[in-house]
Design a protein around this motif. Sequence first.
Motif, PDB file in Angstrom:
ATOM      1  N   ILE A  36      34.888  34.955  31.373  1.00  0.00           N
ATOM      2  CA  ILE A  36      34.696  33.556  31.490  1.00  0.00           C
ATOM      3  C   ILE A  36      35.549  33.019  32.182  1.00  0.00           C
ATOM      4  CG2 ILE A  36      33.472  33.496  29.117  1.00  0.00           C
ATOM      5  CD1 ILE A  36      35.865  32.649  27.881  1.00  0.00           C
ATOM      6  N   GLU A  37      36.734  33.617  32.598  1.00  0.00           N
ATOM      7  CA  GLU A  37      37.751  32.968  33.577  1.00  0.00           C
ATOM      8  C   GLU A  37      37.773  34.137  34.699  1.00  0.00           C
ATOM      9  OE1 GLU A  37      41.573  32.018  31.882  1.00  0.00           O
ATOM     10  OE2 GLU A  37      40.635  30.895  30.170  1.00  0.00           O
ATOM     11  N   PRO A  38      38.321  33.478  35.964  1.00  0.00           N
ATOM     12  CA  PRO A  38      38.143  34.360  37.310  1.00  0.00           C
ATOM     13  C   PRO A  38      39.091  35.302  37.154  1.00  0.00           C
ATOM     14  CG  PRO A  38      38.086  31.908  37.752  1.00  0.00           C
ATOM     15  CD  PRO A  38      38.141  32.144  36.251  1.00  0.00           C
ATOM     16  N   VAL A  39      38.552  36.389  37.636  1.00  0.00           N
ATOM     17  CA  VAL A  39      39.311  37.753  37.811  1.00  0.00           C
ATOM     18  C   VAL A  39      39.368  38.119  39.318  1.00  0.00           C
ATOM     19  CG1 VAL A  39      39.393  40.358  37.348  1.00  0.00           C
ATOM     20  CG2 VAL A  39      38.601  38.500  35.467  1.00  0.00           C
ATOM     21  N   ASN A  40      40.669  38.538  39.581  1.00  0.00           N
ATOM     22  CA  ASN A  40      40.762  38.903  41.124  1.00  0.00           C
ATOM     23  C   ASN A  40      39.980  40.321  41.522  1.00  0.00           C
ATOM     24  OD1 ASN A  40      42.335  39.935  43.344  1.00  0.00           O
ATOM     25  ND2 ASN A  40      43.259  38.109  43.460  1.00  0.00           N
ATOM     26  N   LEU A  41      39.460  40.320  42.563  1.00  0.00           N
ATOM     27  CA  LEU A  41      39.036  41.611  42.980  1.00  0.00           C
ATOM     28  C   LEU A  41      39.887  42.465  43.551  1.00  0.00           C
ATOM     29  CD1 LEU A  41      35.395  40.290  44.067  1.00  0.00           C
ATOM     30  CD2 LEU A  41      35.865  41.979  42.210  1.00  0.00           C
ATOM     31  N   VAL A  42      40.914  42.862  42.926  1.00  0.00           N
ATOM     32  CA  VAL A  42      41.934  43.343  43.652  1.00  0.00           C
ATOM     33  C   VAL A  42      41.764  44.658  44.658  1.00  0.00           C
ATOM     34  CG1 VAL A  42      43.493  42.556  41.709  1.00  0.00           C
ATOM     35  CG2 VAL A  42      42.367  44.765  41.492  1.00  0.00           C
ATOM     36  N   MET A  43      40.643  45.351  44.373  1.00  0.00           N
ATOM     37  CA  MET A  43      40.504  46.475  45.105  1.00  0.00           C
ATOM     38  C   MET A  43      40.033  45.958  46.653  1.00  0.00           C
ATOM     39  SD  MET A  43      37.839  45.702  42.937  1.00  0.00           S
ATOM     40  CE  MET A  43      37.899  46.912  41.580  1.00  0.00           C
ATOM     41  N   VAL A  44      39.725  44.745  46.504  1.00  0.00           N
ATOM     42  CA  VAL A  44      39.151  44.343  47.918  1.00  0.00           C
ATOM     43  C   VAL A  44      40.169  43.538  48.992  1.00  0.00           C
ATOM     44  CG1 VAL A  44      37.242  42.743  49.015  1.00  0.00           C
ATOM     45  CG2 VAL A  44      36.756  44.341  47.123  1.00  0.00           C
ATOM     46  N   ASN A  45      40.864  42.668  48.168  1.00  0.00           N
ATOM     47  CA  ASN A  45      41.668  41.634  48.747  1.00  0.00           C
ATOM     48  C   ASN A  45      42.907  42.332  49.159  1.00  0.00           C
ATOM     49  OD1 ASN A  45      40.259  39.707  48.196  1.00  0.00           O
ATOM     50  ND2 ASN A  45      40.868  39.723  46.036  1.00  0.00           N
ATOM     51  N   SER A  46      43.543  41.551  50.337  1.00  0.00           N
ATOM     52  CA  SER A  46      44.899  41.935  50.915  1.00  0.00           C
ATOM     53  C   SER A  46      45.848  40.926  50.882  1.00  0.00           C
ATOM     54  CB  SER A  46      44.438  42.316  52.364  1.00  0.00           C
ATOM     55  OG  SER A  46      44.056  41.178  53.259  1.00  0.00           O
ATOM     56  N   LYS A  47      47.008  40.992  51.713  1.00  0.00           N
ATOM     57  CA  LYS A  47      47.874  40.122  51.586  1.00  0.00           C
ATOM     58  C   LYS A  47      47.355  38.784  52.520  1.00  0.00           C
ATOM     59  CE  LYS A  47      50.906  41.955  55.249  1.00  0.00           C
ATOM     60  NZ  LYS A  47      52.273  42.429  55.467  1.00  0.00           N
ATOM     61  N   PHE A  48      46.361  39.042  53.479  1.00  0.00           N
ATOM     62  CA  PHE A  48      45.694  38.059  54.238  1.00  0.00           C
ATOM     63  C   PHE A  48      44.674  37.302  53.859  1.00  0.00           C
ATOM     64  CE2 PHE A  48      47.752  41.206  56.749  1.00  0.00           C
ATOM     65  CZ  PHE A  48      48.762  40.560  57.764  1.00  0.00           C
ATOM     66  N   ASP A  49      44.059  36.620  54.373  1.00  0.00           N
ATOM     67  CA  ASP A  49      42.863  35.674  53.660  1.00  0.00           C
ATOM     68  C   ASP A  49      41.724  36.477  53.689  1.00  0.00           C
ATOM     69  OD1 ASP A  49      44.385  33.152  53.663  1.00  0.00           O
ATOM     70  OD2 ASP A  49      43.944  32.811  55.783  1.00  0.00           O
ATOM     71  N   ASP A  50      41.054  36.614  52.501  1.00  0.00           N
ATOM     72  CA  ASP A  50      39.944  37.374  52.406  1.00  0.00           C
ATOM     73  C   ASP A  50      38.870  36.317  51.658  1.00  0.00           C
ATOM     74  OD1 ASP A  50      40.914  40.043  53.272  1.00  0.00           O
ATOM     75  OD2 ASP A  50      42.381  39.668  51.399  1.00  0.00           O
ATOM     76  N   TYR A  51      37.859  35.848  52.098  1.00  0.00           N
ATOM     77  CA  TYR A  51      37.102  34.903  51.795  1.00  0.00           C
ATOM     78  C   TYR A  51      35.465  35.185  52.521  1.00  0.00           C
ATOM     79  CZ  TYR A  51      38.183  31.117  54.924  1.00  0.00           C
ATOM     80  OH  TYR A  51      38.412  30.490  56.414  1.00  0.00           O
ATOM     81  N   ASN A  52      34.639  34.004  52.125  1.00  0.00           N
ATOM     82  CA  ASN A  52      33.450  33.919  52.585  1.00  0.00           C
ATOM     83  C   ASN A  52      32.384  35.389  52.484  1.00  0.00           C
ATOM     84  OD1 ASN A  52      33.378  31.994  55.643  1.00  0.00           O
ATOM     85  ND2 ASN A  52      34.031  31.669  53.563  1.00  0.00           N
ATOM     86  N   SER A  53      32.326  35.783  51.235  1.00  0.00           N
ATOM     87  CA  SER A  53      31.608  37.256  50.909  1.00  0.00           C
ATOM     88  C   SER A  53      30.092  36.685  50.812  1.00  0.00           C
ATOM     89  CB  SER A  53      32.089  37.641  49.718  1.00  0.00           C
ATOM     90  OG  SER A  53      31.671  36.773  48.506  1.00  0.00           O
ATOM     91  N   SER A  54      29.359  37.786  50.821  1.00  0.00           N
ATOM     92  CA  SER A  54      28.056  37.778  50.662  1.00  0.00           C
ATOM     93  C   SER A  54      27.672  39.134  49.848  1.00  0.00           C
ATOM     94  CB  SER A  54      27.139  37.618  51.917  1.00  0.00           C
ATOM     95  OG  SER A  54      25.875  37.548  51.455  1.00  0.00           O
ATOM     96  N   SER A  55      26.186  38.898  49.502  1.00  0.00           N
ATOM     97  CA  SER A  55      25.777  40.150  48.672  1.00  0.00           C
ATOM     98  C   SER A  55      26.290  40.276  47.385  1.00  0.00           C
ATOM     99  CB  SER A  55      25.616  41.266  49.607  1.00  0.00           C
ATOM    100  OG  SER A  55      24.817  41.338  50.929  1.00  0.00           O
ATOM    101  N   PRO A  56      26.034  39.641  46.164  1.00  0.00           N
ATOM    102  CA  PRO A  56      26.452  40.066  45.074  1.00  0.00           C
ATOM    103  C   PRO A  56      25.779  41.353  44.478  1.00  0.00           C
ATOM    104  CG  PRO A  56      25.630  38.002  44.795  1.00  0.00           C
ATOM    105  CD  PRO A  56      25.285  38.506  46.443  1.00  0.00           C
ATOM    106  N   PRO A  57      26.221  41.953  43.752  1.00  0.00           N
ATOM    107  CA  PRO A  57      25.459  43.426  43.154  1.00  0.00           C
ATOM    108  C   PRO A  57      23.894  43.220  42.534  1.00  0.00           C
ATOM    109  CG  PRO A  57      27.091  42.511  41.596  1.00  0.00           C
ATOM    110  CD  PRO A  57      27.125  41.683  42.614  1.00  0.00           C
ATOM    111  N   GLY A  58      23.252  44.057  42.647  1.00  0.00           N
ATOM    112  CA  GLY A  58      21.793  44.150  42.200  1.00  0.00           C
ATOM    113  C   GLY A  58      21.841  44.581  40.807  1.00  0.00           C
ATOM    114  N   GLU A  59      21.234  45.243  40.228  1.00  0.00           N
ATOM    115  CA  GLU A  59      20.997  45.662  38.850  1.00  0.00           C
ATOM    116  C   GLU A  59      21.818  46.787  38.538  1.00  0.00           C
ATOM    117  OE1 GLU A  59      19.766  43.798  36.264  1.00  0.00           O
ATOM    118  OE2 GLU A  59      18.938  42.233  37.574  1.00  0.00           O
ATOM    119  N   TYR A  60      23.053  46.956  38.251  1.00  0.00           N
ATOM    120  CA  TYR A  60      23.947  47.928  37.846  1.00  0.00           C
ATOM    121  C   TYR A  60      23.875  49.149  38.561  1.00  0.00           C
ATOM    122  CZ  TYR A  60      21.644  45.432  34.095  1.00  0.00           C
ATOM    123  OH  TYR A  60      20.975  44.416  33.477  1.00  0.00           O
ATOM    124  N   ASP A  61      24.584  48.774  40.013  1.00  0.00           N
ATOM    125  CA  ASP A  61      24.214  50.028  41.052  1.00  0.00           C
ATOM    126  C   ASP A  61      25.553  49.572  42.096  1.00  0.00           C
ATOM    127  OD1 ASP A  61      23.390  47.820  42.648  1.00  0.00           O
ATOM    128  OD2 ASP A  61      21.347  48.145  42.166  1.00  0.00           O
TER     129      ASP A  61
END
Length: 341
Positions: A36-61
């Motif tokens: 219910i509160e934002p969680v950092n996608l730490v496995m994706v991010n870097s020390k630089f700017d990471d934003y503007n994403s697309s394609s949220p997950p489908g059904e459990y895959d």
Amino acid sequence: MNNVNIKKGLLLITFFVLVFSCSPDIELKSEHGFPIEPVNLVMVNSKFDDYNSSSPPGEYDMFTLIFSSNRNSKGKNYDFNIFTLEMSYPFDEDVVTIRESAGITSAHSYLSDVIDNMNTKGNEFGPYILPKSSDPRDDEFIFFYAQGDINELDIKYWLHEIVKEPTYENKFIEYKWSGPFDLKLINTDKFSEGYISIEGDKIYYCSNSTGNYKIYQKEIPVNTSVKEFLSSENNTQSSQLVEMKGNGDDKCPFVVDNFMVFASNREGGFGGYDLWYSINVQGIWSSPVNFGEKINSEFDEFRPIFKKYNDIKNDMMIFSSNRPGGLGGFDLYYVGINETK
């Protein structure tokens, strides 16, 4: 037109390309749905700017997350980067788990073939993938994005299409990429257009043609596919969503069914850009509603995307923020929302 890397894929495994790597070691878990509160996608991010994403997950895959980052240029221009995650939700445990994938999707493989052609010395923002159909085995899609300086953007697109169907003797499907194409039906010479989203017979995007960024829609004629419309001479007028009227900039519309999320620095927020939503009722968009202080902060929240789930108690929204506590600059976060239920 530039065709690159004609690809073959087995018909029986068009959804997954099983290229195994090291085992994932980071897992993000939340009970009773998404957090219910934002969680950092730490496995994706870097020390630089990471934003503007697309394609949220489908059904459990497994799912392909493509996003803009200036990590490759050490903080200068923004390019597209690809990362494959996987999501699981065992019903008996009622726990959502997101982790780095041990494999990659077919979409990841296909996008890897063309990403060097998409990335330039300039900036690439706002990726948006429009599948041809809802069939997960169908790897035909249109890839939209915005290119240029931050306030001088044009919308581009690439086509990923079948060029050879499988036969009895040959069980492979051949695909090809073609592009880049300018979205001439929307782009202007003087202004900035970007962050496209398509739902039903309408194309949504933002433009600064009035000075501030506002959200516009353009109608696709009846019995006309998106691909046909993109290459047509049709010049239907774009219209500003007057229901969204307000001070400040409205950017990054993302629409699924009758629900829109977007970023805005209008009055009534918590500081910088906040995330807002609007609901379409009988063709009219409601007055924008702020997602509140559990999601927004005094810093910037930007480019929200979301996915509806039938079996999970809330839905998933991914966005970027430069709030404190991240890995550096803008990071990607995910959070659960209930407004679409």
